[in-house]
Design a protein around this motif. Structure first.
Motif, PDB file in Angstrom:
ATOM      1  N   GLU B 217      21.485 -45.223  33.309  1.00 42.60           N
ATOM      2  CA  GLU B 217      20.606 -44.140  32.843  1.00 42.60           C
ATOM      3  C   GLU B 217      21.037 -43.633  31.468  1.00 42.60           C
ATOM      4  O   GLU B 217      20.211 -43.290  30.625  1.00 42.60           O
ATOM      5  N   LEU B 218      22.336 -43.598  31.284  1.00 40.79           N
ATOM      6  CA  LEU B 218      22.887 -43.227  29.981  1.00 40.79           C
ATOM      7  C   LEU B 218      22.387 -44.202  28.909  1.00 40.79           C
ATOM      8  O   LEU B 218      21.933 -43.802  27.822  1.00 40.79           O
ATOM      9  N   LEU B 219      22.446 -45.494  29.216  1.00 42.15           N
ATOM     10  CA  LEU B 219      21.952 -46.507  28.274  1.00 42.15           C
ATOM     11  C   LEU B 219      20.442 -46.390  28.091  1.00 42.15           C
ATOM     12  O   LEU B 219      19.929 -46.563  26.981  1.00 42.15           O
ATOM     13  N   ALA B 220      19.736 -46.095  29.162  1.00 41.22           N
ATOM     14  CA  ALA B 220      18.274 -45.934  29.057  1.00 41.22           C
ATOM     15  C   ALA B 220      17.933 -44.772  28.118  1.00 41.22           C
ATOM     16  O   ALA B 220      16.962 -44.841  27.355  1.00 41.22           O
ATOM     17  N   ASP B 221      18.738 -43.721  28.158  1.00 40.28           N
ATOM     18  CA  ASP B 221      18.553 -42.614  27.200  1.00 40.28           C
ATOM     19  C   ASP B 221      18.789 -43.097  25.768  1.00 40.28           C
ATOM     20  O   ASP B 221      18.000 -42.818  24.869  1.00 40.28           O
TER      21      ASP B 221
END
Lengths: 443, 443
Positions: B217-221
């Motif tokens: 999710e961090l990478l998706a952000d």
């Protein structure tokens, strides 16, 4: 005739029979460039010494190692990586950017023996319509079109024999029309786009410029473009062939020059024995310009994220708008556009398969006044979205005497067929359309 | 717990609260790598001094300039350009190839503050199934999968916190399953593929590896992945949610391990209150594997033309076969495959939209013996062709105790939704599926 005036096919014949050295040919081009550059400004990067160094090396290459483009000079749009020259995308973010890597197209051209002349101007990232410094060689107060401004102008002005452009909307075909040259957008992804800066992955296509269809056929050989059925050995015959005249859903944008060219084209084809029908696309094609715009923005939102993150203040507002999704296109809208275009492609192929080619406008009219705006892509973006091959065939002129071309369309992967038809059509348009390249430039 | 064992989310929290310096974290990872590299061989390029130099610079960066991934170590598959490290594609043609340019993904990660550890092994051009030197960290006699072999193994083995892979068939999801980690293939072209070597333009997708969904999710952000409807702030609830169990048209290739995992997954989801239905795709999906294969070869024919022209003798025979069109696929066949897949995409979206996620195999079974072959992409290539986001969720094990994951699928551009569901599902699979990462590696 000076060497710079030759087509690639002619250059190759003379180099092969020993009557022309690459060095002399290169010197002739450099002298033409020196004479014309102040007026046209087609180059983003050009190092005459490096050109001569390449030319000398090519002359020293043993005959059995020579490739099919041995010595032929190519202008390269500055959105395509070249390991030995900068690639700057007309972006202040990438000033002096010079990655040591060749695009796939460049690696293929080098291996084929091409002489890479230099990098040609482009609008920022081949994505805006803000003109670079380049002028139309036929009238310095007018745009050469964009985004492949420099390649179109350089080939049109005899400063390069062949040119590489790209097309995402109308960036290859429009400069083709404005500069009075042949411009070929092959079927999408039939030539590798590796090393060509991405704007919209689903649309971006390498484009090819030449002053003859035979030269485009030479490039098609080099890039291994093959139809399922190779065109016959004998030239395509206009007599008895069927052509469609297609005004498209953006016809209200047409100007007097292109409208007259369309009429004249139909009359000329008929006069040469072709069957010419005016056709319309089914209403489901009406939204193509909208679909193209939605996907363009959605893909640009992805492509320019790195520049937006690292240097938004030096990115053109139009592209900032893409990344920030200024039009608030939803994912659902984007997918509907993507899927609808995908569904229309085989339908367009089926329509085009009924004709030798579909004849349609390249641009609204001759090149507009001013260098600020490179003109409209309306008539081209349909075909970019539909992935069909298109060729701009020059030969007509507008009310100010500037060149106008028309687009021929064939089904996807009928690239060689389209070139064969374009050659026959081009002979007619160029001899009877009313515009002449050499008299326009006084060469 | 050693710093190398932390997830990205944990690393960030500790760097932010001052309890961990990037330098100490980097040293911990380098020490893990030093200890394990002889067994796993995940790296194509790694310069410990350069890693420490980056770490020190990150520690010196003022707080207000720090990005959302400040200090987090990322392993980069060696088909993605990095301006400060070689990019060699596991190809003898590109030995020591080091173009001074960053891929779009790398530019975004750098700006976000990532610590780029090094380049990880891949099969040749991420296009063959011939394994590189890398071993599965859970059993050195077995493949880590491919083509993202090194990134999958490095993240699985705690040698990197996050990893970048790519997927054209099953190259992200398969190593995810074999190495017991989360692997995320986002919707096609939702992250720019600029600077990532092209195999098949229509399929190639950047893939992301982590040991927790929070990290994905961090990478998706960081990569600006947004659904039309953002997932609710509260965690996704399994109870009452509907899941589909889908065996697909390639189910005859399944092995005992994956078959058992599918049964167990359904039982676990039901036990946690989900509604679980077994579904089948309509027969028109049956040709998806064939369509994928035809387009793969047709696009590879274009992508590897430069290498074929310049160094065919150093190009793997499988790829020479692509360029030479060894299966004699026609353009008509290629277009039928392209268009049929395009027509199936919205249909698959509509099916998947009826469920929180579709649960389907990632791979036939646990990682096979030997390093020569990286395994089958059969269960993955369907989804690569359909452009849907997929996540490999680990937690199960095969008869040799090696990890097996299952794939969750959502409609295109439901990436954030899929991650939210994968987080809840992962908690169940990881705690009750029977396989444990840390006990498998003794860390």
């Amino acid at each position: 005739m000076e060497a710079y005036q030759l087509t690639a096919t002619q250059v190759l014949a003379r180099i092969r029979d020993g009557s022309l050295a690459v060095e002399d040919y290169a010197r002739s081009l450099l002298s033409r460039i020196e004479q014309r550059d102040a007026a046209v400004k087609a180059w983003a990067y050009l190092d005459p010494e490096y050109v001569m160094k390449q030319a000398k090396a090519l002359d020293q290459m043993p005959a059995e190692q020579r490739g099919p483009l041995h010595g032929v000079a190519v202008a390269v749009k500055d959105v395509i990586y070249t390991k030995d020259m900068p690639t700057q995308f007309n972006s202040p973010i990438y000033e002096d950017h010079a990655p040591t890597v060749d695009a796939a197209s460049i690696a293929i051209l080098r291996k084929a023996g091409a002489l890479l002349l230099g990098k040609t101007t482009t609008t920022e990232f081949a994505a805006t319509t803000v003109g670079p410094k380049t002028s139309n060689p036929h009238d310095p107060t007018r745009t050469p079109g964009g985004s492949s401004s420099g390649s179109g102008a350089a080939v049109g002005d005899f400063q390069a024999t062949l040119g590489l452009g790209t097309q995402t909307g109308g960036s290859t075909i429009r400069p083709g029309s404005f500069n009075g040259i042949y411009a070929f957008k092959p079927t999408w992804n039939s030539i590798s786009r590796e090393g060509q800066k991405i704007y919209a992955l689903l649309f971006d296509t390498l484009g090819l410029y030449a002053r003859s269809v035979a030269d485009l056929e030479l490039l098609a050989d080099v890039f291994a473009l093959h139809d399922d059925t190779p065109p016959p050995e004998t030239p395509f015959r206009i007599r008895g062939a069927r052509f469609a005249i297609l005004k498209t859903m953006v016809w209200p944008e047409v100007g007097a020059g292109t409208a007259a060219a369309m009429d004249k084209a139909a009359a000329l084809l008929r006069a040469h024995g072709a069957v010419v029908e005016e056709i319309q696309l089914p209403p489901e094609f009406d939204d193509m310009p909208y679909y193209h715009r939605v996907v363009l923005h959605a893909e640009g939102r992805v492509s320019f994220l790195p520049e937006h993150r690292t240097a938004a203040d030096r990115l053109h507002g139009f592209l900032v708008g893409h990344v920030e999704n200024e039009h608030k296109y939803t994912r659902a809208e984007q997918l509907r556009a993507w899927d609808s275009m995908a569904a229309l492609r085989p339908k367009m192929d089926a329509i085009a398969a009924g004709y030798a080619a579909v004849v349609t406008p390249s641009v609204p009219d001759e090149a507009p006044k001013g260098l600020e705006n490179t003109g409209s892509a309306s008539f081209c973006s349909i075909w970019t979205g539909l992935h069909t091959p298109t060729v701009n065939v020059p030969g007509f002129k507008g009310e100010n005497g500037l060149p106008i071309g028309l687009t021929l369309v064939a089904p996807r992967y009928h690239d060689r067929h389209l070139l064969a038809v374009s050659k026959a059509v081009g002979e007619i348009f160029e001899s009877e359309g009313g515009w002449n390249r050499k008299s326009s430039l006084g060469v």
